[in-house]
Design a protein around this motif. Structure first.
Motif, PDB file in Angstrom:
ATOM      1  N   ASP A 161      33.869  73.358 124.786  1.00  0.00           N
ATOM      2  CA  ASP A 161      32.468  73.283 125.203  1.00  0.00           C
ATOM      3  C   ASP A 161      32.291  71.955 125.937  1.00  0.00           C
ATOM      4  OD1 ASP A 161      29.684  72.984 125.395  1.00  0.00           O
ATOM      5  OD2 ASP A 161      29.338  73.964 123.469  1.00  0.00           O
ATOM      6  N   ALA A 162      31.720  72.011 127.121  1.00  0.00           N
ATOM      7  CA  ALA A 162      31.562  70.798 127.936  1.00  0.00           C
ATOM      8  C   ALA A 162      30.666  69.764 127.269  1.00  0.00           C
ATOM      9  CB  ALA A 162      30.999  71.159 129.305  1.00  0.00           C
ATOM     10  N   ARG A 163      29.824  70.176 126.334  1.00  0.00           N
ATOM     11  CA  ARG A 163      28.931  69.243 125.648  1.00  0.00           C
ATOM     12  C   ARG A 163      29.609  68.521 124.494  1.00  0.00           C
ATOM     13  NH1 ARG A 163      24.720  72.844 123.359  1.00  0.00           N
ATOM     14  NH2 ARG A 163      26.570  74.109 123.070  1.00  0.00           N
ATOM     15  N   SER A 164      30.791  68.937 124.120  1.00  0.00           N
ATOM     16  CA  SER A 164      31.470  68.355 122.960  1.00  0.00           C
ATOM     17  C   SER A 164      32.009  66.959 123.279  1.00  0.00           C
ATOM     18  CB  SER A 164      32.612  69.254 122.504  1.00  0.00           C
ATOM     19  OG  SER A 164      33.621  69.280 123.491  1.00  0.00           O
ATOM     20  N   TYR A 165      32.207  66.195 122.214  1.00  0.00           N
ATOM     21  CA  TYR A 165      32.885  64.899 122.346  1.00  0.00           C
ATOM     22  C   TYR A 165      34.357  65.174 122.087  1.00  0.00           C
ATOM     23  CZ  TYR A 165      34.792  60.377 121.158  1.00  0.00           C
ATOM     24  OH  TYR A 165      35.583  59.263 121.105  1.00  0.00           O
ATOM     25  N   ASP A 214      21.203  65.761 117.966  1.00  0.00           N
ATOM     26  CA  ASP A 214      22.401  65.483 118.755  1.00  0.00           C
ATOM     27  C   ASP A 214      22.778  66.723 119.560  1.00  0.00           C
ATOM     28  OD1 ASP A 214      24.809  64.648 119.790  1.00  0.00           O
ATOM     29  OD2 ASP A 214      25.625  63.939 117.883  1.00  0.00           O
ATOM     30  N   PRO A 215      22.842  66.629 120.895  1.00  0.00           N
ATOM     31  CA  PRO A 215      23.199  67.795 121.706  1.00  0.00           C
ATOM     32  C   PRO A 215      24.693  68.151 121.639  1.00  0.00           C
ATOM     33  CG  PRO A 215      22.904  65.901 123.119  1.00  0.00           C
ATOM     34  CD  PRO A 215      22.528  65.463 121.723  1.00  0.00           C
ATOM     35  N   THR A 216      25.487  67.296 121.026  1.00  0.00           N
ATOM     36  CA  THR A 216      26.924  67.543 120.918  1.00  0.00           C
ATOM     37  C   THR A 216      27.183  68.549 119.800  1.00  0.00           C
ATOM     38  OG1 THR A 216      27.293  65.252 121.575  1.00  0.00           O
ATOM     39  CG2 THR A 216      29.161  66.417 120.630  1.00  0.00           C
ATOM     40  N   PRO A 217      27.776  69.708 120.113  1.00  0.00           N
ATOM     41  CA  PRO A 217      27.997  70.716 119.068  1.00  0.00           C
ATOM     42  C   PRO A 217      29.135  70.359 118.110  1.00  0.00           C
ATOM     43  CG  PRO A 217      28.836  71.528 121.159  1.00  0.00           C
ATOM     44  CD  PRO A 217      28.171  70.206 121.428  1.00  0.00           C
ATOM     45  N   TYR A 218      30.168  69.688 118.626  1.00  0.00           N
ATOM     46  CA  TYR A 218      31.318  69.339 117.786  1.00  0.00           C
ATOM     47  C   TYR A 218      32.133  68.236 118.422  1.00  0.00           C
ATOM     48  CZ  TYR A 218      33.976  72.345 121.015  1.00  0.00           C
ATOM     49  OH  TYR A 218      34.540  72.914 122.127  1.00  0.00           O
ATOM     50  N   TRP A 219      33.008  67.652 117.605  1.00  0.00           N
ATOM     51  CA  TRP A 219      33.999  66.683 118.082  1.00  0.00           C
ATOM     52  C   TRP A 219      35.353  67.358 118.029  1.00  0.00           C
ATOM     53  CZ3 TRP A 219      33.348  61.020 116.009  1.00  0.00           C
ATOM     54  CH2 TRP A 219      32.120  60.516 116.419  1.00  0.00           C
ATOM     55  N   THR A 270      32.478  70.154 113.404  1.00  0.00           N
ATOM     56  CA  THR A 270      31.147  70.510 113.887  1.00  0.00           C
ATOM     57  C   THR A 270      30.121  69.510 113.366  1.00  0.00           C
ATOM     58  OG1 THR A 270      30.745  71.971 112.014  1.00  0.00           O
ATOM     59  CG2 THR A 270      31.697  72.974 113.993  1.00  0.00           C
TER      60      THR A 270
END
Length: 174
Positions: free
Chosen positions: A104-108, A128-133, A122
């Motif tokens: 996912d492009a939003r992930s860290y 936080d817009p980041t779904p997962y690391w 997750t």
């Protein structure tokens, strides 16, 4: 600190990086053959200096994964453990899919090419817009134990290390 791992380069990275030495020789040998300092000496000196600089840069800039009682650190990022949801380790073709088509492009993510297994954690923070690391780790089982997070529902943890099958099942096509 409950867990600490530095993502240092593997030995193959050191060997492949050594190719800057012969490349420097190829570049500097033909330059100014009438000079007091022969081209091979200049080429070898420049090659060794370049190699040393690259190795120092790779070695000292490698990120650290750390787990404390309250925080997860991956590289320069950190997050309180209260915002962590589930965690899963991925190896082989599954890890490749997590780093590629499933990413996912939003992930860290903090990935190192010389470390194949990855850990996906997750996040539960609604702000936080980041779904997962997603990050590389050489010891995913130890890190999972240190985090003490539940597995995602309908996830079977792949066997890692000596318990791993010789031919892991291929992931389903997307």
């Amino acid at each position: 600190m409950i867990y600490r791992e530095r993502m240092r380069p593997s030995i193959t990275v050191f060997f492949s990086t050594a190719l800057v030495i012969p490349a420097s020789l190829v570049v500097f040998i033909p330059i100014n053959p009438e000079s007091d300092i022969p081209g091979p000496v200049v080429g070898a000196t420049v090659g060794v200096l370049l190699y040393s600089g690259i190795i120092a840069l790779l070695y000292f800039s490698s990120p650290v994964i750390g787990v404390t009682a309250t925080t997860l650190y991956v590289g320069r990022a950190h997050i309180p453990r209260e915002h962590l949801g589930t965690a899963s380790a991925h190896t082989g073709a599954d890890a490749t899919a997590e780093r590629g088509p499933r990413l996912d492009a939003r992930s860290y993510f903090c990935i190192r090419g010389w470390i194949r297994p990855v850990l996906k954690v997750t996040l539960t923070d609604p702000t936080d817009p980041t779904p997962y690391w997603l990050f590389s780790t050489r010891q995913p089982n130890r890190l999972l134990q240190a985090l003490q997070l539940p597995l995602p529902t309908s996830f079977t943890q792949p066997a890692i290390g000596k318990d791993a099958p010789e031919n892991p099942a291929q992931p389903e096509a997307l």
